[in-house]
Design a protein around this motif. Structure first.
Motif, mmCIF file in Angstrom:
data_model
loop_
_atom_site.group_PDB
_atom_site.id
_atom_site.type_symbol
_atom_site.label_atom_id
_atom_site.label_comp_id
_atom_site.label_asym_id
_atom_site.label_seq_id
_atom_site.Cartn_x
_atom_site.Cartn_y
_atom_site.Cartn_z
ATOM 1 N N ASP A 69 0.869 -1.173 0.183
ATOM 2 C CA ASP A 69 -0.170 0.071 -0.056
ATOM 3 C C ASP A 69 0.760 1.239 -0.032
ATOM 4 N N GLU A 70 0.817 1.877 -1.062
ATOM 5 C CA GLU A 70 1.972 3.106 -1.353
ATOM 6 C C GLU A 70 1.581 4.166 -0.325
ATOM 7 N N ARG A 71 0.339 4.340 0.255
ATOM 8 C CA ARG A 71 0.194 5.466 1.155
ATOM 9 C C ARG A 71 0.866 5.406 2.416
ATOM 10 N N MET A 72 1.630 3.952 2.775
ATOM 11 C CA MET A 72 2.042 3.684 4.015
ATOM 12 C C MET A 72 3.743 4.282 3.771
ATOM 13 N N GLN A 73 4.059 4.879 4.927
ATOM 14 C CA GLN A 73 5.622 5.162 4.835
ATOM 15 C C GLN A 73 6.195 4.417 6.214
ATOM 16 N N TYR A 74 7.173 4.975 6.687
ATOM 17 C CA TYR A 74 7.658 4.007 7.777
ATOM 18 C C TYR A 74 6.555 3.521 8.880
ATOM 19 N N GLY A 75 6.776 2.336 9.254
ATOM 20 C CA GLY A 75 5.812 1.837 10.553
ATOM 21 C C GLY A 75 5.020 0.885 10.128
ATOM 22 N N GLY A 76 5.448 -0.132 9.712
ATOM 23 C CA GLY A 76 4.570 -1.367 9.638
ATOM 24 C C GLY A 76 3.806 -1.722 8.330
ATOM 25 N N GLN A 77 4.463 -1.143 7.042
ATOM 26 C CA GLN A 77 3.789 -1.346 5.931
ATOM 27 C C GLN A 77 4.258 -2.804 5.547
ATOM 28 N N ASP A 78 5.194 -3.271 6.175
ATOM 29 C CA ASP A 78 5.741 -4.779 5.584
ATOM 30 C C ASP A 78 4.497 -5.864 6.243
ATOM 31 N N ARG A 79 3.968 -5.418 7.551
ATOM 32 C CA ARG A 79 3.410 -6.302 8.309
ATOM 33 C C ARG A 79 1.978 -6.279 7.771
ATOM 34 N N GLU A 80 1.478 -4.809 7.314
ATOM 35 C CA GLU A 80 0.163 -4.852 6.492
ATOM 36 C C GLU A 80 0.157 -5.704 5.247
#
Length: 269
Positions: free
Chosen positions: A198-209
């Protein structure tokens, strides 16, 4: 090639150099490296061009212009650049143990993704590890690491656990298997089926999402925390802002509540 290894980086040539050397020690050699470069300067290009001549494996360098922390965007571009049907992801600050890729190949399974571990080193030790330490494999010797500043800890088992011991530790660990940016792998078709990061996501849990959507899609996480490990080199995290972390938490909350499999903000727009 049987597996593509995506390594993310941003203006960190000293760490990336050590990581590239680490992959040159791998026991399993039938892989390609895809470097997901979130806008690094020319020195990273120069380093990659230089080390391409040294290593046995092919390197594909995927780059976009620097627009702040856009790791999710560059990872999606790197996924599309992979030429194999199985993808492993790690970071440009993680030196792989020599059996790193081999273990991912060994444990991969249709309908699953693999969740591996990492071992974080203190800054001074991260800086002091040399090319010779990597090629001689000294940096994966617990006694050597302790002599050079690593503290005693149960977590040190991740560095040198083998055989039955790894199976027991994988089973007993209280850590839930998740898609970890430093050490995870899965089938390209599954990652494409959920539209990547999800390209809205920056640092903090983007991998887990990403992993949470894979689970919602029906892909089972498989714990290999003690079977395959990398040394995580220390570094500052100036891009970790409360705003980005809170934003990402809200996106992950939505993914969980709605059991989302697909993001409208991924590879396909």
């Amino acid at each position: 090639m049987k597996i593509s290894v995506i390594v993310s980086t941003y203006n960190s040539v000293e760490w990336l150099k050590k990581v590239i050397w680490g992959y040159n020690t791998q026991t399993y050699r039938n892989f390609e490296m895809v470097i997901a470069d979130d806008g690094s300067r020319q020195e990273t290009f120069d380093l990659i061009d230089e080390l391409k001549k040294e290593v046995f494996y092919p390197i594909i360098h995927v780059w976009h212009e620097d627009n702040g922390f856009q790791k999710s965007q560059i990872l999606n571009k790197a996924i599309l650049a992979c030429t194999t049907d199985y993808i492993m992801m790690s970071d440009g600050d993680c030196i792989p143990r020599p059996d790193f890729v081999e273990q991912h190949i060994k444990f991969r399974e249709e309908g699953c993704f693999l969740s591996g571990g990492y071992h974080k080193l203190p800054m001074q030790l991260s800086q002091n590890i040399t090319e010779e330490d990597i090629y001689s494999m000294k940096c994966f010797d617990v006694s050597w690491l302790k002599k050079n500043g690593m503290k005693a800890s149960f977590k040190n088992n991740k560095i040198n656990a083998t055989g039955v011991k790894t199976s027991i530790l994988n089973f007993l660990t209280p850590t839930t298997p998740s898609w970890n940016g430093h050490n995870a792998s899965g089938w390209k078709k599954d990652i494409l089926a959920i539209n990547g990061f999800d390209e809205r996501m920056q640092y903090g849990g983007q991998d887990r999402e990403l992993g949470e959507r894979l689970v919602n899609y029906g892909v089972k996480p498989k714990q290999i925390r003690y079977s395959t490990v990398c040394l995580h080199l220390d570094h500052p995290r100036g891009y970790a802002t409360p705003e980005s972390i809170n934003k990402n938490k809200n996106i992950r909350k939505e993914t969980k509540l709605q059991k989302k499999k697909w993001t409208d903000f991924g590879i396909l727009k």
